[in-house]
Write a protein that holds these residues in place. Structure first.
Motif, PDB file in Angstrom:
ATOM      1  N   ALA A 119       0.667  -1.418  -0.240  1.00 35.60           N
ATOM      2  CA  ALA A 119      -0.362   0.150   0.255  1.00 35.60           C
ATOM      3  C   ALA A 119       0.841   0.913   0.150  1.00 35.60           C
ATOM      4  O   ALA A 119       1.320   1.756   1.314  1.00 35.60           O
ATOM      5  CB  ALA A 119      -1.471  -0.017   1.279  1.00 35.60           C
ATOM      6  N   THR A 120       1.318   1.710  -1.380  1.00 34.73           N
ATOM      7  CA  THR A 120       2.300   2.946  -1.335  1.00 34.73           C
ATOM      8  C   THR A 120       1.744   4.095  -2.662  1.00 34.73           C
ATOM      9  O   THR A 120       0.501   3.389  -2.500  1.00 34.73           O
ATOM     10  CB  THR A 120       3.648   2.331  -1.944  1.00 34.73           C
ATOM     11  OG1 THR A 120       3.376   2.132  -3.517  1.00 34.73           O
ATOM     12  CG2 THR A 120       4.003   1.664  -1.162  1.00 34.73           C
ATOM     13  N   SER A 121       2.032   5.685  -2.143  1.00 29.98           N
ATOM     14  CA  SER A 121       1.958   5.617  -3.487  1.00 29.98           C
ATOM     15  C   SER A 121       1.958   5.652  -4.469  1.00 29.98           C
ATOM     16  O   SER A 121       1.005   5.380  -5.250  1.00 29.98           O
ATOM     17  CB  SER A 121       2.138   7.282  -3.318  1.00 29.98           C
ATOM     18  OG  SER A 121       3.626   7.457  -2.995  1.00 29.98           O
ATOM     19  N   PHE A 122       3.004   4.711  -5.098  1.00 27.31           N
ATOM     20  CA  PHE A 122       2.613   4.466  -6.411  1.00 27.31           C
ATOM     21  C   PHE A 122       1.665   3.167  -6.888  1.00 27.31           C
ATOM     22  O   PHE A 122       0.861   2.967  -7.767  1.00 27.31           O
ATOM     23  CB  PHE A 122       4.568   3.349  -6.654  1.00 27.31           C
ATOM     24  CG  PHE A 122       3.258   2.781  -7.712  1.00 27.31           C
ATOM     25  CD1 PHE A 122       4.562   3.412  -9.146  1.00 27.31           C
ATOM     26  CD2 PHE A 122       3.403   1.316  -8.189  1.00 27.31           C
ATOM     27  CE1 PHE A 122       4.097   2.556 -10.137  1.00 27.31           C
ATOM     28  CE2 PHE A 122       3.744   0.999  -9.005  1.00 27.31           C
ATOM     29  CZ  PHE A 122       3.546   1.731 -10.262  1.00 27.31           C
ATOM     30  N   SER A 123       1.049   2.101  -5.778  1.00 29.25           N
ATOM     31  CA  SER A 123       0.616   0.996  -5.848  1.00 29.25           C
ATOM     32  C   SER A 123      -1.445   2.463  -5.694  1.00 29.25           C
ATOM     33  O   SER A 123      -1.784   1.773  -6.772  1.00 29.25           O
ATOM     34  CB  SER A 123       0.203   0.246  -4.661  1.00 29.25           C
ATOM     35  OG  SER A 123      -0.246   0.564  -3.202  1.00 29.25           O
ATOM     36  N   ARG A 124      -1.187   2.969  -4.270  1.00 34.61           N
ATOM     37  CA  ARG A 124      -2.678   4.114  -4.639  1.00 34.61           C
ATOM     38  C   ARG A 124      -2.979   4.855  -6.295  1.00 34.61           C
ATOM     39  O   ARG A 124      -3.715   4.774  -7.361  1.00 34.61           O
ATOM     40  CB  ARG A 124      -2.439   5.015  -4.168  1.00 34.61           C
ATOM     41  CG  ARG A 124      -3.204   4.182  -2.674  1.00 34.61           C
ATOM     42  CD  ARG A 124      -2.456   5.068  -1.294  1.00 34.61           C
ATOM     43  NE  ARG A 124      -1.546   5.810  -1.315  1.00 34.61           N
ATOM     44  CZ  ARG A 124      -1.316   5.406   0.179  1.00 34.61           C
ATOM     45  NH1 ARG A 124      -1.506   4.389   0.552  1.00 34.61           N
ATOM     46  NH2 ARG A 124       0.059   5.420   0.204  1.00 34.61           N
ATOM     47  N   ASN A 125      -1.265   5.439  -6.822  1.00 35.52           N
ATOM     48  CA  ASN A 125      -2.377   5.494  -8.350  1.00 35.52           C
ATOM     49  C   ASN A 125      -1.801   5.174  -9.476  1.00 35.52           C
ATOM     50  O   ASN A 125      -2.849   5.520 -10.100  1.00 35.52           O
ATOM     51  CB  ASN A 125      -0.523   6.679  -8.315  1.00 35.52           C
ATOM     52  CG  ASN A 125      -0.417   7.860  -7.607  1.00 35.52           C
ATOM     53  OD1 ASN A 125      -1.368   8.241  -6.881  1.00 35.52           O
ATOM     54  ND2 ASN A 125       0.532   8.409  -7.345  1.00 35.52           N
ATOM     55  N   ALA A 126      -1.623   3.840  -9.162  1.00 36.10           N
ATOM     56  CA  ALA A 126      -1.768   2.384 -10.314  1.00 36.10           C
ATOM     57  C   ALA A 126      -2.743   2.032  -9.904  1.00 36.10           C
ATOM     58  O   ALA A 126      -4.034   2.175 -11.756  1.00 36.10           O
ATOM     59  CB  ALA A 126      -0.715   1.481 -10.004  1.00 36.10           C
ATOM     60  N   ALA A 127      -3.630   2.618  -8.935  1.00 34.61           N
ATOM     61  CA  ALA A 127      -5.730   1.865  -9.127  1.00 34.61           C
ATOM     62  C   ALA A 127      -6.000   3.491  -9.480  1.00 34.61           C
ATOM     63  O   ALA A 127      -6.938   2.676 -10.784  1.00 34.61           O
ATOM     64  CB  ALA A 127      -5.532   2.111  -7.605  1.00 34.61           C
ATOM     65  N   ALA A 128      -5.631   4.346  -9.431  1.00 30.67           N
ATOM     66  CA  ALA A 128      -6.320   5.083 -10.477  1.00 30.67           C
ATOM     67  C   ALA A 128      -6.230   5.223 -11.631  1.00 30.67           C
ATOM     68  O   ALA A 128      -6.930   5.028 -12.950  1.00 30.67           O
ATOM     69  CB  ALA A 128      -5.918   6.919  -9.424  1.00 30.67           C
ATOM     70  N   ALA A 129      -4.952   4.874 -12.125  1.00 34.36           N
ATOM     71  CA  ALA A 129      -4.490   5.373 -13.640  1.00 34.36           C
ATOM     72  C   ALA A 129      -5.186   3.387 -14.447  1.00 34.36           C
ATOM     73  O   ALA A 129      -5.844   3.699 -15.371  1.00 34.36           O
ATOM     74  CB  ALA A 129      -3.027   5.085 -13.942  1.00 34.36           C
ATOM     75  N   ALA A 130      -5.226   2.414 -13.872  1.00 34.87           N
ATOM     76  CA  ALA A 130      -6.047   1.015 -14.199  1.00 34.87           C
ATOM     77  C   ALA A 130      -7.676   1.609 -13.926  1.00 34.87           C
ATOM     78  O   ALA A 130      -7.553   1.144 -16.053  1.00 34.87           O
ATOM     79  CB  ALA A 130      -5.312  -0.050 -13.115  1.00 34.87           C
ATOM     80  N   THR A 131      -7.992   1.756 -12.990  1.00 38.13           N
ATOM     81  CA  THR A 131      -8.959   2.298 -13.481  1.00 38.13           C
ATOM     82  C   THR A 131      -9.600   2.904 -14.843  1.00 38.13           C
ATOM     83  O   THR A 131     -10.782   2.915 -15.619  1.00 38.13           O
ATOM     84  CB  THR A 131      -9.753   2.778 -12.690  1.00 38.13           C
ATOM     85  OG1 THR A 131     -10.003   2.569 -11.012  1.00 38.13           O
ATOM     86  CG2 THR A 131     -11.123   3.487 -12.437  1.00 38.13           C
ATOM     87  N   ALA A 132      -8.669   4.504 -14.873  1.00 41.71           N
ATOM     88  CA  ALA A 132      -9.055   5.022 -16.039  1.00 41.71           C
ATOM     89  C   ALA A 132      -8.264   4.610 -17.564  1.00 41.71           C
ATOM     90  O   ALA A 132      -9.130   4.966 -18.364  1.00 41.71           O
ATOM     91  CB  ALA A 132      -7.894   6.423 -15.667  1.00 41.71           C
ATOM     92  N   CYS A 133      -7.821   3.270 -17.726  1.00 42.91           N
ATOM     93  CA  CYS A 133      -7.235   2.468 -18.732  1.00 42.91           C
ATOM     94  C   CYS A 133      -8.142   1.751 -18.946  1.00 42.91           C
ATOM     95  O   CYS A 133      -7.938   0.624 -19.374  1.00 42.91           O
ATOM     96  CB  CYS A 133      -5.814   2.330 -17.982  1.00 42.91           C
ATOM     97  SG  CYS A 133      -4.665   3.277 -17.854  1.00 42.91           S
ATOM     98  N   GLY A 134      -8.879   1.025 -17.572  1.00 46.68           N
ATOM     99  CA  GLY A 134      -9.876  -0.007 -18.383  1.00 46.68           C
ATOM    100  C   GLY A 134      -9.428  -1.517 -17.844  1.00 46.68           C
ATOM    101  O   GLY A 134      -9.457  -2.369 -18.155  1.00 46.68           O
TER     102      GLY A 134
END
Length: 253
Positions: free
Chosen positions: A10-25
Motif C-alpha cells: 500500500a504505497t503511493s505508487f500502488s494507489r496511483n496505479a489503482a487510479a490509472a488502471a481504472t482510467a485505462c479500463g
C-alpha cells in the motif's frame, strides 16, 4: 495487450496505479502484507472507491512476493492477460519516465534562463534517481543530482541506483557515468517510514509558506536535507530544483 495488473504494498505508487488502471479500463490486484486491520482505513477506502482487488498475506511482509506470484499465476490460469508491476514502479521501464523528466528540466532551464546547480529528491526504490542520472548521461547538463535516502545507507542505495540505471541505460543504448550517482543518508532518522524531527519541521514550513504538502516517509526528509544544505552553505549560487515524488501527502500511511 494486458487486461489485468498485479502489484504489491500500500504505497503511493500502488494507489496511483489503482487510479490509472481504472482510467485505462484495466483490473488491478494489490497484494498487501498482514491483514486488513493492519492498514490505514483511508488507503483501503481509496482502493475500494476505484475497484481495486486487495489480497492479504496474513503474514509478514517477506511473504508478499511469493503470494504476488501466486495471484498472477491464478489469474493467468483463468485466462487473464497479466502484467506484473514492480512495487514502486522502479524497474527499467518505470525509470524511463524520469529520463523524460530530466529532459523536461533541461528544456525548462534553457527556456527560462534559470540554472539549476542541484536537483534534490528522495531516493528509495531508486527509479527516480536512476532515471534522472541516465537522463543526464544522455543530455549533459551541469547539475548535481542528489538523492536523499529514505531507508538504506549511502553505499547500499548507490548500488541499487547503479544496477537500475545500468538496465535503463541499456534500454536506451547509452553508457552510464556512475560518478553522477550521489546519495546522502544523513536524513533517514530513526528508520524507514518513521517520521523525523527535521522532516516534520520541513513539512510544516513547506505547507505554511508554499501550500506544498509533503509526506513523512520520503519527501519531508528530502526537504529537511534541502533546508540544511541551504542554511549551511552547501549550495552554490544556482537555483535548486526540489523534485516532489508524491506520497499522497502522508494521509494514507
Amino acid at each position: 495487450g494486458a487486461d489485468t495488473l498485479v502489484t504489491s504494498k500500500a504505497t503511493s505508487f500502488s494507489r496511483n496505479a489503482a487510479a490509472a488502471a481504472t482510467a485505462c479500463g484495466l483490473e488491478l490486484h494489490v497484494v498487501l502484507p498482514g491483514t486488513e486491520a493492519d492498514h490505514n482505513p483511508l488507503s483501503q477506502a481509496l482502493f475500494d472507491k476505484v475497484g481495486t482487488e486487495l489480497h492479504y498475506t496474513h503474514g509478514p511482509e517477506e511473504g508478499v512476493e511469493a503470494i504476488s506470484r501466486d495471484v498472477s499465476e491464478r489469474l493467468r490460469s483463468e485466462g487473464r492477460i497479466v502484467y506484473d508491476l514492480h512495487p514502486g514502479g522502479s524497474d527499467a521501464i518505470g525509470a524511463l519516465s524520469y529520463v523524460q523528466v530530466f529532459h523536461e528540466i533541461v528544456d525548462h532551464a534553457t527556456r527560462s534562463g534559470v540554472r539549476f546547480s542541484h536537483i534534490i529528491h528522495s531516493t528509495s526504490s531508486a527509479g527516480t534517481q536512476a532515471g534522472l542520472v541516465v537522463g543526464q548521461c544522455l543530455q549533459p547538463y551541469g547539475t548535481q543530482i542528489v538523492g536523499i535516502s529514505a531507508r538504506l545507507d549511502a553505499s547500499a542505495q548507490s548500488e541499487k541506483i547503479r544496477a537500475l540505471a545500468m538496465d535503463t541505460a541499456g534500454l536506451l543504448g547509452t553508457q552510464l557515468d556512475e560518478s553522477k550517482i550521489l546519495v546522502d543518508d544523513d536524513f533517514v532518522g530513526v528508520g524507514y517510514a518513521v517520521p523525523s524531527e527535521e522532516g516534520t519541521r520541513a513539512a510544516e514550513l513547506f505547507a505554511r509558506s508554499e501550500g506544498l504538502l509533503l509526506d513523512p516517509v520520503y519527501s519531508a526528509k528530502a526537504a529537511a536535507a534541502l533546508l540544511q544544505y541551504a542554511s549551511t552553505g552547501r549550495l552554490d549560487d544556482g537555483a535548486v530544483l526540489f523534485v516532489h515524488t508524491g506520497g499522497n501527502s502522508g494521509l494514507f500511511y
